[in-house]
Design an enzyme around this catalytic site. Structure first.
Site, mmCIF file in Angstrom:
data_model
loop_
_atom_site.group_PDB
_atom_site.id
_atom_site.type_symbol
_atom_site.label_atom_id
_atom_site.label_comp_id
_atom_site.label_asym_id
_atom_site.label_seq_id
_atom_site.Cartn_x
_atom_site.Cartn_y
_atom_site.Cartn_z
ATOM 1 C CB CYS A 160 -0.955 0.001 1.189
ATOM 2 S SG CYS A 160 -2.095 -1.388 1.102
ATOM 3 C CG HIS A 209 -3.584 3.120 2.281
ATOM 4 N ND1 HIS A 209 -3.975 2.704 1.034
ATOM 5 C CD2 HIS A 209 -3.655 2.032 3.091
ATOM 6 C CE1 HIS A 209 -4.274 1.418 1.093
ATOM 7 N NE2 HIS A 209 -4.086 0.986 2.327
ATOM 8 C CG ASN A 250 -6.808 -1.206 1.023
ATOM 9 O OD1 ASN A 250 -6.071 -0.736 0.162
ATOM 10 N ND2 ASN A 250 -6.352 -1.717 2.155
HETATM 11 N N1 COA Z 1 -19.171 -9.968 7.217
HETATM 12 C C1 COA Z 1 -19.773 -10.360 8.349
HETATM 13 N N2 COA Z 1 -19.092 -10.787 9.430
HETATM 14 C C2 COA Z 1 -17.752 -10.820 9.334
HETATM 15 C C3 COA Z 1 -17.064 -10.439 8.168
HETATM 16 C C4 COA Z 1 -17.835 -10.010 7.081
HETATM 17 N N3 COA Z 1 -17.270 -9.621 5.911
HETATM 18 N N4 COA Z 1 -15.763 -10.592 8.389
HETATM 19 C C5 COA Z 1 -15.605 -11.044 9.636
HETATM 20 N N5 COA Z 1 -16.816 -11.195 10.211
HETATM 21 C C6 COA Z 1 -17.123 -11.639 11.576
HETATM 22 C C7 COA Z 1 -16.017 -12.463 12.193
HETATM 23 O O1 COA Z 1 -16.133 -13.815 11.808
HETATM 24 C C8 COA Z 1 -16.272 -12.263 13.664
HETATM 25 O O2 COA Z 1 -17.324 -13.116 14.051
HETATM 26 P P1 COA Z 1 -17.286 -13.802 15.496
HETATM 27 O O3 COA Z 1 -17.339 -12.668 16.483
HETATM 28 O O4 COA Z 1 -18.508 -14.639 15.466
HETATM 29 O O5 COA Z 1 -15.999 -14.570 15.545
HETATM 30 C C9 COA Z 1 -16.807 -10.835 13.727
HETATM 31 O O6 COA Z 1 -17.248 -10.509 12.404
HETATM 32 C C10 COA Z 1 -15.782 -9.832 14.173
HETATM 33 O O7 COA Z 1 -14.605 -10.022 13.415
HETATM 34 P P2 COA Z 1 -13.329 -9.151 13.657
HETATM 35 O O8 COA Z 1 -12.250 -9.573 12.711
HETATM 36 O O9 COA Z 1 -13.000 -9.133 15.107
HETATM 37 O O10 COA Z 1 -13.870 -7.724 13.236
HETATM 38 P P3 COA Z 1 -13.222 -6.319 13.424
HETATM 39 O O11 COA Z 1 -14.069 -5.468 14.253
HETATM 40 O O12 COA Z 1 -11.758 -6.409 13.774
HETATM 41 O O13 COA Z 1 -13.296 -5.733 11.932
HETATM 42 C C11 COA Z 1 -11.864 -5.397 10.019
HETATM 43 C C12 COA Z 1 -12.634 -6.407 10.885
HETATM 44 C C13 COA Z 1 -11.119 -6.192 8.957
HETATM 45 C C14 COA Z 1 -12.845 -4.451 9.374
HETATM 46 C C15 COA Z 1 -10.894 -4.579 10.912
HETATM 47 O O14 COA Z 1 -10.172 -5.446 11.757
HETATM 48 C C16 COA Z 1 -9.919 -3.766 10.119
HETATM 49 O O15 COA Z 1 -10.292 -2.855 9.409
HETATM 50 N N6 COA Z 1 -8.614 -4.054 10.238
HETATM 51 C C17 COA Z 1 -7.613 -3.335 9.475
HETATM 52 C C18 COA Z 1 -7.595 -3.882 8.073
HETATM 53 C C19 COA Z 1 -6.717 -3.111 7.146
HETATM 54 O O16 COA Z 1 -6.643 -1.927 7.217
HETATM 55 N N7 COA Z 1 -6.052 -3.861 6.242
HETATM 56 C C20 COA Z 1 -5.286 -3.334 5.201
HETATM 57 C C21 COA Z 1 -4.066 -2.636 5.658
HETATM 58 S S1 COA Z 1 -3.370 -1.817 4.297
#
Ligand code: COA
Length: 339
Positions: free
Chosen positions: A123, A266, A296
């Protein structure tokens, strides 16, 4: 002509034009609902994303998008492809190991036998390329460089429920800017920072073989060539790193947060961007968000925001613009410009 003699005379570097190229296929959150167990509400609340563009591998690739962005940026600068003496592409998804995307772009836009190279900073690929390109002009070696961010990351996403935590985040795109020598030495880079943490890559990586799996991730053949991401660890990294990077860059330039007209960031998650806004008291005008429409887009993300700002008439000479990115590698970097 490529590769002018290096001189000790420092010149200014201007951002002469910008452009973007997006795949035509639009994938909304509701489209994803028909492919995996997810919901529009979950995606919007956690990320701010409403739709993204997805390339069609049968008819296009990273190079095609990069070519579209380069042509648009060169035309926007009022230049011809033959005016360009170096092509740099920030990408982690070249269509093939070789030729590099930049070589394909240089040939197909008709730039001639100019220098061409890809920079893999995930990124941060565009921001790192921008810093390199600035210094190539500033040191007298080159006159006009097209810097492109281009990625077709969706090819490494699994659009089933098993991959939903990653697939909903990403989109494909390319965007570019043209840098040109300017006789006013006060125009150009004021400060920059580039960092990496290869250890942190265990939380965000794309394995190519079994050996690439770190101890924290169990190997499975179906995980090869799929993005692995520990969302919460990456979220923590981004929320912590982002303000530190802004502070470090402002300090290097001797500026206060409010002195900067645009923070071109970003786009990985609306909540991460918003936390930076709150931390520095930045208005939405100073820190633009377009993640709702594109998700993204990896290397394309930063120049895509800049191109939108420029096209909407909000970029002016005399302004200060800070480009900021963080991502896989792990990598993070900035580039603060006096326009
Ligand atoms: N739709 C529905 N539910 C989803 C899902 C989706 N697309 N993806 C994950 N879940 C579920 C998980 O299975 C989990 O369920 P559980 O509680 O039953 O286990 C729940 O949602 C929470 O998952 P979690 O990963 O803890 O969510 P979060 O609050 O951390 O949000 C992201 C997930 C990815 C949005 C967040 O962590 C994030 O933005 N991280 C940074 C990512 C990023 O910037 N990446 C690129 C860097 S360049």
């Amino acid at each position: 002509m490529s590769g002018h003699a290096r001189t000790s005379v420092r010149v200014g570097v201007e951002i002469a034009g910008s452009g973007a190229c997006l795949p035509s296929r639009r994938l909304t959150n509701n489209d994803l609902v028909s492919m995996m167990d997810t919901s529009d509400e979950w995606i919007v609340q956690r990320t701010g994303i409403r739709e993204r563009r997805v390339y069609d591998p049968k008819v296009e690739g990273t190079a095609d998008l990069a070519i579209g962005a380069a042509r648009a940026a060169i035309a926007d600068a009022g230049m011809k492809p033959t005016d360009i003496d170096l092509v740099i592409v920030g990408t982690m998804t070249p269509d093939a190991p070789t030729p590099g995307v930049a070589s394909v772009v240089a040939a197909r836009i008709g730039a001639g036998h100019v220098g061409a190279m890809d920079v893999n900073g995930a990124c941060c690929g565009f921001v790192f390329s921008l810093n390199v390109a600035h210094d190539m002009i500033n040191s007298g070696g080159y006159k006009s460089i097209v810097v492109i961010g281009a990625d077709t990351i969706t090819r490494f996403c699994d659009f089933t429920t098993a991959g939903r935590n990653v697939a909903v985040l990403f989109g494909d795109a390319a965007a570019a800017i043209v840098l040109r020598v300017n006789q006013d030495p006060s125009i150009g880079l004021l400060a920059q920072a580039m960092h990496s943490d290869g250890e942190g890559a265990r939380n965000l990586f794309v394995p190519g073989r079994e050996l690439d799996f770190p101890p924290n991730v169990e190997y499975a053949p179906e995980k090869i060539h799929r993005i692995y991401m520990d969302g919460q660890a990456v979220f923590k990294f981004a929320v912590g790193t982002f303000p530190k990077l802004i502070e470090q860059t402002l300090e290097k330039a001797g500026l206060a947060a409010d002195d900067v007209d645009h923070y071109v960031c970003h786009q990985s998650n609306y909540r991460i961007l918003n936390s930076a806004r709150e931390r520095f008291g930045l208005s939405p005008e100073k820190l633009s968000v377009n993640i709702d429409r594109y998700g993204n887009t990896v290397g394309a993300s930063v120049p895509l925001v800049f191109d939108e700002l420029r096209k909407s008439g909000r970029i002016h000479p005399g302004q200060k613009v800070m480009f900021l990115a963080f991502g896989a590698g792990l990598t993070w970097g900035s580039s603060l410009w006096q326009l």
